[in-house]
Design a protein around this motif. Structure first.
Motif, PDB file in Angstrom:
ATOM      1  N   ARG A 327       0.882  -1.081   0.094  1.00 57.36           N
ATOM      2  CA  ARG A 327       0.108   0.193  -0.058  1.00 57.36           C
ATOM      3  C   ARG A 327       0.778   1.293  -0.062  1.00 57.36           C
ATOM      4  N   ILE A 328       0.219   2.389  -0.449  1.00 55.95           N
ATOM      5  CA  ILE A 328       1.093   3.587  -0.434  1.00 55.95           C
ATOM      6  C   ILE A 328       0.609   4.451   0.839  1.00 55.95           C
ATOM      7  N   THR A 329       1.523   5.182   1.319  1.00 59.65           N
ATOM      8  CA  THR A 329       1.303   6.069   2.475  1.00 59.65           C
ATOM      9  C   THR A 329       1.862   7.291   2.018  1.00 59.65           C
ATOM     10  N   PRO A 330       1.072   8.447   2.579  1.00 56.15           N
ATOM     11  CA  PRO A 330       1.270   9.776   2.080  1.00 56.15           C
ATOM     12  C   PRO A 330       2.964  10.092   2.254  1.00 56.15           C
ATOM     13  N   PRO A 331       3.240  11.113   1.281  1.00 55.74           N
ATOM     14  CA  PRO A 331       4.875  11.726   1.611  1.00 55.74           C
ATOM     15  C   PRO A 331       5.098  12.364   2.835  1.00 55.74           C
ATOM     16  N   GLY A 332       5.984  12.074   3.527  1.00 55.45           N
ATOM     17  CA  GLY A 332       6.154  12.555   5.032  1.00 55.45           C
ATOM     18  C   GLY A 332       6.100  11.481   5.952  1.00 55.45           C
ATOM     19  N   SER A 333       5.298  10.587   5.625  1.00 54.09           N
ATOM     20  CA  SER A 333       5.137   9.248   6.615  1.00 54.09           C
ATOM     21  C   SER A 333       6.387   8.305   6.640  1.00 54.09           C
ATOM     22  N   ARG A 334       7.258   8.558   5.800  1.00 56.47           N
ATOM     23  CA  ARG A 334       8.361   7.967   5.865  1.00 56.47           C
ATOM     24  C   ARG A 334       8.407   6.263   5.581  1.00 56.47           C
ATOM     25  N   CYS A 383       2.276  19.685  -3.348  1.00 60.67           N
ATOM     26  CA  CYS A 383       1.469  19.831  -2.202  1.00 60.67           C
ATOM     27  C   CYS A 383       2.058  19.098  -0.737  1.00 60.67           C
ATOM     28  N   THR A 384       1.805  19.808   0.323  1.00 60.01           N
ATOM     29  CA  THR A 384       2.334  19.390   1.441  1.00 60.01           C
ATOM     30  C   THR A 384       1.331  19.239   2.515  1.00 60.01           C
ATOM     31  N   THR A 385      -0.069  19.543   1.969  1.00 61.04           N
ATOM     32  CA  THR A 385      -1.138  19.849   2.947  1.00 61.04           C
ATOM     33  C   THR A 385      -1.213  18.614   4.005  1.00 61.04           C
ATOM     34  N   CYS A 386      -1.180  17.580   3.648  1.00 56.09           N
ATOM     35  CA  CYS A 386      -1.310  16.383   4.864  1.00 56.09           C
ATOM     36  C   CYS A 386      -0.066  16.612   5.965  1.00 56.09           C
ATOM     37  N   SER A 387       0.901  16.733   5.319  1.00 59.47           N
ATOM     38  CA  SER A 387       2.343  16.690   6.292  1.00 59.47           C
ATOM     39  C   SER A 387       2.155  18.053   7.159  1.00 59.47           C
ATOM     40  N   ASP A 399       8.781  20.128   3.402  1.00 61.64           N
ATOM     41  CA  ASP A 399       8.889  21.285   2.469  1.00 61.64           C
ATOM     42  C   ASP A 399       8.365  20.803   1.066  1.00 61.64           C
ATOM     43  N   ARG A 400       7.984  21.544   0.203  1.00 65.00           N
ATOM     44  CA  ARG A 400       7.973  21.357  -1.347  1.00 65.00           C
ATOM     45  C   ARG A 400       9.142  20.495  -1.843  1.00 65.00           C
ATOM     46  N   ALA A 401      10.271  20.959  -1.769  1.00 65.83           N
ATOM     47  CA  ALA A 401      11.376  20.246  -2.331  1.00 65.83           C
ATOM     48  C   ALA A 401      11.632  19.158  -2.005  1.00 65.83           C
ATOM     49  N   GLU A 402      11.670  18.987  -0.672  1.00 64.57           N
ATOM     50  CA  GLU A 402      11.710  17.443  -0.080  1.00 64.57           C
ATOM     51  C   GLU A 402      10.490  16.354  -0.673  1.00 64.57           C
ATOM     52  N   ARG A 403       9.280  17.183  -0.457  1.00 64.33           N
ATOM     53  CA  ARG A 403       8.140  16.291  -1.243  1.00 64.33           C
ATOM     54  C   ARG A 403       8.317  15.788  -2.296  1.00 64.33           C
ATOM     55  N   SER A 404       8.693  16.720  -3.259  1.00 65.56           N
ATOM     56  CA  SER A 404       8.646  16.424  -4.749  1.00 65.56           C
ATOM     57  C   SER A 404      10.193  15.622  -5.014  1.00 65.56           C
ATOM     58  N   ALA A 405      10.827  15.337  -4.120  1.00 62.04           N
ATOM     59  CA  ALA A 405      11.952  14.361  -4.107  1.00 62.04           C
ATOM     60  C   ALA A 405      11.773  12.925  -3.426  1.00 62.04           C
TER      61      ALA A 405
END
Length: 491
Positions: A327-334, A383-387, A399-405
Motif C-alpha cells: 500500500r501507499i502511504t502519504p509523503p512525509g510518513s517515511r 502539495c504538502t497539506t497532509c504533512s 517542504d515542497r522540495a523534499e516532497r517532490s523528491a
C-alpha cells in the motif's frame, strides 16, 4: 465569571476544530491548524515533548481544563448535556462513586495496543480521533452537499463557491454513527460519563489533576449541604453530603461554583485549613499503576519511532482501485511502519486533501487509516497539506522540495490493459502528464519502429505521485498503476 470564560473558550475551540474538518478552502488549516497539534494523545504519539509538557503542567496547575476547553469530544458532550437540560427544563445530576476498575482497564488496554503498534485500534477510544471521524463522516458530507448546492445556484461568473468532491465509505459512516450514538447517549443521560469511565486521556489527566494547585474547594464552614453543587456537576464527582470532591473526575467546568449560593465553593489552592480532608487516602498501588502506564505509553511511542480523462479513447466509467502488493502511504510518513504505529485515524488529512487522494481504508488490518488511492486525483508534487497538519507524527512535516523528491512508490505498466496494445491506437497520456519525466514512450516491438508506442518507466526517477494512474484512459483498471514502498526513498 470563571464559568463564562471557560464556556467562551470551549465554544471557540470546538468551532475551530470542527472547521478544520469541514473547511474546503484551506483557510481553517492556515489559521487554526495548530489546534490539532495541541490535542493530548496525538501530541504524545508524535513525541511532541513541548505540547505534552505544557498540557501536563497546565493540568498540575489548573486541573482538567484540557477536558473542558480543548478536547472537542468533551465539549461536544457538554453541548449535548446542555441541550438535554433545556429540553428537560430542569436537569439534575447525582453523585456516583468512581468506576475505577473500568477506567484502569480501559487505560491498560489502550497502553497495550499502543505498545503493540496497534494505534489504529486504540484510536477507537481516543477522543480527538473519535470527534474527527464523527465530523468528517457524518457532518462533512452534508456540508459539502450544501456547498455544492450553492455553487450550482450562483452565477457562472461568481467564484464564491465551487463544486467539491468528497468521498466517504459506508464503513466509516457506520463507525462514526455508532461512536456518536454511544457518546451522545451517555452525555444525554449523565454528562461526562464517557470521559470518566472509557476515555484514556481523561484517566491520565484525572490522575494528574489530583495534585493540581488550583481546584474547586468546599469551605465546610459555609456549606449548608443544600446539594446544589452536586446536582449541577456533570462529572457526578461532588459528594455534597460528605463535602467531598473526586478530583480525578472533576473537569474544572466551574459549574458548581456558579450555582453555589452560599459562596462555599471557590476555585483556589486546596489547603488543610479550609477543606475537610478526605477520610480515605489515595491508593498508592493505583498511583503507581497509572504512573507506570503513562510511562509505558511514552516508551511504546519511542519504540514505534525506531522501528478528467482526455483523448476520448475509452468508455467513461468509474475507475477501480488496483490490487497493490504494497500500500501507499502519504509523503512525509517515511514508512508504512511509522505511519501505521502513529496514525490515530482522525481523518483530518482525508478531510483536507485538496486532490482527493486520501481516503479511509476499508481493509481489516488498516481499517479507518488513510490510504492513498488515485481514482479521483493524484498526489501533486508541490502539495504538502497532509504533512503540514498531521498532529500525531504519522505524517511528518516536509517542504515542497523534499516532497517532490520523495518516492512513495513507483509506476508499473500493465500490458494487457494498455490501449495501444489492446486497441492498436496511439495514447501516451501517462508520459505527457508525468510531472518528473519518469515515463517515456517506446516501440512495443523494438525491431518495428511503426509498432504502437507503450510506456517505459524509469523507476529510479518516478516518485509515485499517481498522475499516470489517475489520467490513464483505460477503464475500469488503469494500464499503469503505482506500487507502494515499505520505506520511502529520496530521488
Amino acid at each position: 465569571m470563571l464559568k463564562t470564560i471557560r464556556v467562551i473558550l470551549a465554544v471557540i475551540c470546538l468551532l475551530a476544530v470542527t472547521m478544520l474538518f469541514l473547511d474546503v478552502t484551506g483557510t481553517a488549516v492556515r489559521y487554526v491548524g495548530w489546534l490539532a497539534k495541541w490535542q493530548f494523545m496525538p501530541a504524545l504519539l508524535a513525541m511532541n515533548v513541548v505540547v505534552v509538557a505544557v498540557l501536563v503542567v497546565v493540568s498540575l496547575i489548573f486541573g482538567r481544563v484540557y477536558c473542558s476547553v480543548l478536547c472537542p469530544l468533551g465539549v461536544m458532550q457538554d453541548v449535548i448535556s446542555w441541550i438535554h437540560g433545556k429540553v428537560a427544563k430542569r436537569r439534575k445530576f447525582t453523585y456516583s462513586p468512581a468506576v475505577t476498575w473500568l477506567r484502569i482497564t480501559m487505560l491498560a488496554l489502550f497502553v497495550l495496543l499502543i505498545a503493540l503498534g496497534l494505534a489504529r485500534i486504540a484510536a477507537f477510544i481516543e477522543p480527538y480521533s473519535e470527534y474527527g471521524r464523527i465530523v468528517s463522516s457524518l457532518v462533512k458530507p452534508l456540508y459539502v452537499d450544501a456547498n455544492n448546492a450553492l455553487a450550482a445556484a450562483e452565477s457562472p461568473d461568481s467564484y464564491t463557491f465551487w463544486h467539491v468532491d468528497y468521498y466517504v465509505t459506508w464503513a466509516m459512516v457506520a463507525v462514526a454513527a455508532i461512536t456518536f450514538i454511544v457518546v451522545a447517549v451517555l452525555a444525554w443521560m449523565n454528562g461526562r460519563t464517557y470521559c470518566n469511565t472509557v476515555c484514556p486521556v481523561g484517566t491520565i489527566l484525572g490522575y494528574l489533576s489530583q495534585f493540581s494547585w488550583l481546584k474547586p474547594v468546599i469551605d465546610t464552614s459555609k456549606c449548608n449541604h443544600c446539594g446544589s453543587c452536586g446536582r449541577h456537576c456533570k462529572a457526578s464527582c461532588i459528594d455534597s453530603k460528605n463535602q467531598k470532591i473526586d478530583y480525578t473526575r472533576c473537569v474544572a467546568c466551574m459549574d458548581c461554583i456558579g450555582y453555589c449560593k452560599q459562596g462555599a465553593l471557590t476555585y483556589a489552592h486546596r489547603s488543610k485549613s479550609s477543606v475537610k480532608e478526605a477520610d480515605e487516602s489515595v491508593d498508592k498501588s493505583r498511583r503507581q499503576f497509572l504512573t507506570v502506564s503513562t510511562i509505558l505509553a511514552g516508551t511504546a511511542v519511542l519504540k514505534a519511532e525506531e522501528k478528467t480523462v482526455d483523448g476520448g479513447l475509452a468508455i467513461i466509467i468509474d475507475k477501480e482501485k488496483p490490487v497493490r502488493q504494497t500500500r501507499i502511504t502519504p509523503p512525509g510518513s517515511r514508512s508504512i511502519a511509522n505511519f501505521t504505529k502513529h496514525c490515530t485515524s482522525c481523518q483530518l488529512c482525508v478531510s483536507n486533501c485538496p486532490n482527493g487522494v486520501l481516503r479511509p481504508s476499508t481493509e481489516l488490518d488498516t481499517f479507518m487509516q488513510p490510504e492513498v488511492s488515485f481514482e479521483r486525483g493524484y498526489c501533486r508534487p508541490e502539495c504538502t497539506t497532509c504533512s503540514d497538519m498531521c498532529p500525531a507524527g504519522a505524517i511528518l512535516p516536509i517542504d515542497r522540495a523534499e516532497r517532490s523528491a520523495t518516492q512513495v512508490g513507483h509506476a508499473v505498466w500493465v500490458r494487457n490493459n494498455c490501449l495501444p496494445v489492446t486497441e492498436g491506437v496511439s495514447c501516451g497520456n501517462c508520459a505527457r502528464h508525468c510531472p518528473v519525466g519518469a515515463i517515456t514512450m517506446i516501440s512495443l516491438d523494438a525491431d518495428n519502429p511503426d509498432s504502437p508506442k507503450v510506456p517505459s518507466v524509469n523507476t529510479e526517477r518516478c516518485i509515485g505521485c499517481g498522475a499516470c494512474e489517475n489520467l490513464c484512459p483505460s477503464r475500469p483498471f488503469s494500464a499503469i498503476y503505482v506500487e507502494g514502498h515499505e520505506v520511502h526513498r529520496n530521488v
